[in-house]
Design a protein around this motif. Structure first.
Motif, mmCIF file in Angstrom:
data_model
loop_
_atom_site.group_PDB
_atom_site.id
_atom_site.type_symbol
_atom_site.label_atom_id
_atom_site.label_comp_id
_atom_site.label_asym_id
_atom_site.label_seq_id
_atom_site.Cartn_x
_atom_site.Cartn_y
_atom_site.Cartn_z
ATOM 1 N N MET A 44 45.067 46.055 43.910
ATOM 2 C CA MET A 44 46.122 45.874 42.913
ATOM 3 C C MET A 44 47.325 45.232 43.607
ATOM 4 O O MET A 44 48.282 45.899 43.978
ATOM 5 C CB MET A 44 46.487 47.211 42.266
ATOM 6 C CG MET A 44 45.358 47.787 41.431
ATOM 7 S SD MET A 44 45.714 49.423 40.703
ATOM 8 C CE MET A 44 47.063 49.032 39.586
ATOM 9 N N THR A 48 51.361 44.491 41.221
ATOM 10 C CA THR A 48 52.345 45.430 41.775
ATOM 11 C C THR A 48 53.341 44.730 42.696
ATOM 12 O O THR A 48 54.175 45.396 43.310
ATOM 13 C CB THR A 48 51.642 46.547 42.578
ATOM 14 O OG1 THR A 48 50.980 45.980 43.716
ATOM 15 C CG2 THR A 48 50.638 47.298 41.703
ATOM 16 N N ILE A 69 40.550 52.319 43.262
ATOM 17 C CA ILE A 69 41.060 52.447 41.897
ATOM 18 C C ILE A 69 40.392 53.593 41.138
ATOM 19 O O ILE A 69 40.935 54.074 40.146
ATOM 20 C CB ILE A 69 40.906 51.142 41.097
ATOM 21 C CG1 ILE A 69 39.446 50.695 41.052
ATOM 22 C CG2 ILE A 69 41.793 50.055 41.656
ATOM 23 C CD1 ILE A 69 39.206 49.577 40.063
ATOM 24 N N THR A 221 42.642 41.260 37.558
ATOM 25 C CA THR A 221 42.235 42.334 36.658
ATOM 26 C C THR A 221 40.751 42.239 36.326
ATOM 27 O O THR A 221 40.048 43.265 36.257
ATOM 28 C CB THR A 221 43.066 42.294 35.367
ATOM 29 O OG1 THR A 221 44.460 42.373 35.699
ATOM 30 C CG2 THR A 221 42.707 43.436 34.438
ATOM 31 N N LEU A 224 38.948 43.640 39.235
ATOM 32 C CA LEU A 224 39.104 45.097 39.276
ATOM 33 C C LEU A 224 38.255 45.763 38.192
ATOM 34 O O LEU A 224 37.744 46.873 38.390
ATOM 35 C CB LEU A 224 40.579 45.469 39.096
ATOM 36 C CG LEU A 224 41.499 45.144 40.283
ATOM 37 C CD1 LEU A 224 42.960 45.303 39.882
ATOM 38 C CD2 LEU A 224 41.175 46.047 41.475
ATOM 39 N N LEU A 229 37.807 49.449 36.687
ATOM 40 C CA LEU A 229 39.191 49.658 36.265
ATOM 41 C C LEU A 229 39.289 50.344 34.899
ATOM 42 O O LEU A 229 40.185 51.165 34.687
ATOM 43 C CB LEU A 229 39.942 48.325 36.234
ATOM 44 C CG LEU A 229 41.421 48.386 35.837
ATOM 45 C CD1 LEU A 229 42.216 49.237 36.834
ATOM 46 C CD2 LEU A 229 42.025 46.986 35.748
ATOM 47 N N ALA A 235 44.990 54.015 37.649
ATOM 48 C CA ALA A 235 45.213 52.588 37.884
ATOM 49 C C ALA A 235 45.243 51.771 36.600
ATOM 50 O O ALA A 235 46.047 50.844 36.462
ATOM 51 C CB ALA A 235 44.131 52.051 38.833
ATOM 52 N N TYR A 241 48.493 45.576 34.310
ATOM 53 C CA TYR A 241 47.037 45.676 34.212
ATOM 54 C C TYR A 241 46.609 46.126 32.820
ATOM 55 O O TYR A 241 45.597 45.660 32.285
ATOM 56 C CB TYR A 241 46.508 46.622 35.291
ATOM 57 C CG TYR A 241 46.764 46.087 36.671
ATOM 58 C CD1 TYR A 241 45.934 45.117 37.228
ATOM 59 C CD2 TYR A 241 47.881 46.498 37.397
ATOM 60 C CE1 TYR A 241 46.192 44.587 38.476
ATOM 61 C CE2 TYR A 241 48.150 45.973 38.649
ATOM 62 C CZ TYR A 241 47.306 45.011 39.193
ATOM 63 O OH TYR A 241 47.574 44.475 40.424
#
Length: 303
Positions: A44, A48, A69, A221, A224, A229, A235, A241
């Motif tokens: 991430m 962030t 995550i 994203t 992830l 995710l 997360a 996200y």
């Protein structure tokens, strides 16, 4: 001795901390400990605004990229690990610089706060029960055994209801949200807050949001999501996200997501400022005056 640099999102905390560390001797003189709940997660990065290896300029960083995550961020665990990092840095003769905008995480590292015990087996059982009976019924169970906690916890916040029930079962005590009283755990703690006018800060937030999308937030994203995710307990709730997932699902347009992220970040900033303004220890300074002010503070800490 520990120096903390705090303040709202987008004010420039990380850059100020790194610049200070470089000026006072680099990796031989200082190390940085992060206090950002979402920067704990590996992968991430864009969403962030995590400092890159190049931006770190050789300064060791701790409490960044320490969780997958799929794991749930715990402020109690962060307290344990961040203090271990701080103690090790002090033992090596260097200055620990705590940097972040997550108020509770900053307080967990700096303040005399005891967090109630946990039991993963109890929590797992309670989470299954929440799925079986629903949020309202679970909240009613909390109200029956801990009415004070039930009064201040939103029934829709299932995670917090589960946590309150877990604490009650594990410790036999009521669970109440912990508000630090700014009693320092470390002697010689100095806390500097960076602040600027809301107009300038809102411009920075808008630019930050644009940069996130231009730098590959949707692609990050998507990657992830392949690592789970959607099912990540903490997360997936992160600002940026959450909106990126909505874009990938066709629920939001990119422009709508940008607007939503900007609005959510502004709201977060107001909460951060409310939190930090309560702390009487903080010495507030504008970013343009921060270099000279931080130099003076470090000289005062190490005469």
């Amino acid at each position: 001795m520990i120096l903390a640099i705090v303040g709202p999102t987008a004010v420039g905390k990380s850059a100020a901390a790194i610049e200070l560390a470089v000026r006072i001797g680099g990796a031989d003189a200082a190390e940085i400990v992060g206090a950002d709940a979402m920067q704990l997660y590996r992968g991430m990065d864009v969403g962030t605004a995590k400092v890159t290896a190049e931006e770190q300029r050789g300064i060791p960083h701790h409490q960044i990229d320490v969780l997958d995550i799929s794991q749930e961020a715990s402020v109690a665990a962060y307290q344990k690990h961040s203090r271990a990092d701080i103690d090790a840095i002090v033992a090596s003769g260097k200055l620990p610089i705590l940097v972040g905008g997550s108020g509770l995480y900053v307080s967990a590292a700096l303040d005399k706060i005891d967090f109630p015990g946990t039991d993963p087996h109890v929590r797992e059982r309670l989470e299954r029960r929440a799925e079986e009976i629903g949020a309202d019924a679970l909240h009613a169970e909390l109200e029956a055994i801990d009415p004070e906690s039930a009064r201040v916890i939103d029934p829709r916040n299932v995670r917090r209801v589960v946590r309150a029930l877990e604490v009650n079962e594990v410790t036999g005590r009521s669970f109440q949200p912990v508000f630090p009283r700014h009693t320092s755990h470390y002697d010689g703690t100095v806390v500097v807050g960076l602040e600027m006018g809301m107009g300038e800060l809102e411009n920075r937030i808008a630019l930050r949001t644009d940069l996130m999308f231009e730098s590959g937030l949707l692609e990050e994203t998507r990657a992830l999501r392949e690592r789970g995710l959607d099912d990540a307990p903490t997360a997936r709730t992160a600002t940026g996200y959450r909106e990126a997932l909505a874009v990938l699902d066709g629920v939001m347009t990119v422009d709508e997501a940008r607007e939503s992220v900007t609005f959510a970040t502004r709201r977060l900033v107001k909460k951060q400022l409310t939190w930090f303004k309560r702390d009487p220890r903080i010495e507030w300074v504008t970013p343009d005056l921060a270099p000279a002010r931080l130099d003076e503070i470090v000289s005062r800490m190490n005469p």
